[in-house]
Design an enzyme around this catalytic site. Structure first.
Site, PDB file in Angstrom:
ATOM      1  N   HIS A 135       0.824  -1.195   0.000  1.00  0.00           N
ATOM      2  CA  HIS A 135       0.000   0.000   0.000  1.00  0.00           C
ATOM      3  C   HIS A 135       0.865   1.254   0.000  1.00  0.00           C
ATOM      4  O   HIS A 135       2.077   1.195   0.232  1.00  0.00           O
ATOM      5  CB  HIS A 135      -0.921   0.027   1.226  1.00  0.00           C
ATOM      6  CG  HIS A 135      -2.145  -0.819   1.078  1.00  0.00           C
ATOM      7  ND1 HIS A 135      -2.127  -2.181   1.296  1.00  0.00           N
ATOM      8  CD2 HIS A 135      -3.417  -0.508   0.722  1.00  0.00           C
ATOM      9  CE1 HIS A 135      -3.350  -2.670   1.087  1.00  0.00           C
ATOM     10  NE2 HIS A 135      -4.144  -1.680   0.744  1.00  0.00           N
ATOM     11  N   LYS A 139      -1.091   4.918   4.475  1.00  0.00           N
ATOM     12  CA  LYS A 139      -1.989   3.968   5.132  1.00  0.00           C
ATOM     13  C   LYS A 139      -1.632   3.844   6.609  1.00  0.00           C
ATOM     14  O   LYS A 139      -0.460   3.705   6.964  1.00  0.00           O
ATOM     15  CB  LYS A 139      -1.916   2.600   4.447  1.00  0.00           C
ATOM     16  CG  LYS A 139      -2.966   1.625   4.966  1.00  0.00           C
ATOM     17  CD  LYS A 139      -3.115   0.427   4.048  1.00  0.00           C
ATOM     18  CE  LYS A 139      -4.136  -0.560   4.588  1.00  0.00           C
ATOM     19  NZ  LYS A 139      -5.478   0.035   4.740  1.00  0.00           N
TER      20      LYS A 139
END
Length: 249
Positions: A135, A139
């Site tokens: 990610h 995040k």
């Protein structure tokens, strides 16, 4: 037929802003509220909301959903951080509101939901299984809710098939290089600039390997899943865990 009246909570975030646009443009839906972090949830009570889409942050999501359920508003949740304790509290609350439904969706990407289903089907046929999720660096949680949910479903499928634990001879791992272990499945989280949301599911047996990969390059990939959930949730009651329950898989 009356349009479904929808509110977005977390409307100023990346996902929330995209959801606002998608709902505004969608046939049969009417956006009646778009709340940011400084807006009161009490506003929703004046708007006659049918469905709320909760896209905030892990520290706020449980309180927000509790408010919505207590006021009998069906809710679609895309915020991560829903561990077993939180889910149990939510189920208890929902038992007191028999006509209300909450969807907790680890991922709204149709590709990601299909990848989890494919992994569940493949799990009984391979000795080894591990999950890698990648990610963007913004995040807040690791591993992702999607990776956690994937590992749980792989483990459940392996257990149902009577398979033993995945083979692993590691005796020393002082730095945690083998990653998190979720229901016996190793999960590895990468945070990298230039990435958005990606998952690789690795299976292996003697002489062969299978890799299932899903890539969501933009938050736009999550909008069809959100719209599907908003349109479908009135058909459900109680806790629905995973968008796959609203798809014909």
């Amino acid at each position: 037929m009356n349009a479904i009246r929808v509110a977005v909570i977390g409307a100023q975030g990346r996902m929330g802003a995209q959801a606002v646009d998608a709902i505004t443009e969608a046939e049969g839906l009417e956006l009646v509220a778009a709340l940011g972090s400084s807006d009161s949830l009490e506003t929703l009570l004046e708007k006659n909301v049918d469905v709320a889409v909760e896209l905030t942050v892990p520290k706020s999501t449980e309180d927000n959903v509790r408010f919505l359920v207590e006021h009998d508003i069906d809710t679609v949740v895309g915020t991560t951080g829903w561990d077993n304790e939180r889910l149990a509290r939510l189920e208890t609350l929902l038992s007191e509101h028999a006509d209300t439904a909450v969807l907790i969706a680890p991922n709204f990407s149709i590709g990601a939901v299909l990848a989890m289903r494919f992994a569940e089907l493949a799990a009984p046929y391979f000795d080894s299984a591990e999950v890698v999720e990648i990610h963007h660096t913004r995040k807040l949680d690791a591993p992702s809710g999607t990776a956690n949910h994937t590992a749980q479903r792989i483990a459940a499928a392996r257990n149902a098939a009577g398979l033993p634990q995945v083979p692993d001879s590691t005796e020393s791992d002082p730095h945690g290089a083998r990653g998190a272990v979720i229901d016996g499945i190793h999960v590895h989280a990468i945070r990298q600039q230039g990435m958005n949301a990606h998952e690789e599911i690795h299976f292996g047996s003697d002489g062969e390997a299978l890799t299932i990969r899903t890539d969501s390059h933009s938050t736009s990939a999550f909008m069809p899943g959100i719209l599907t959930a908003v349109r479908s949730i009135s058909e459900y009651t109680g806790l629905v865990h995973g968008l796959e329950n609203m798809l014909d898989l």
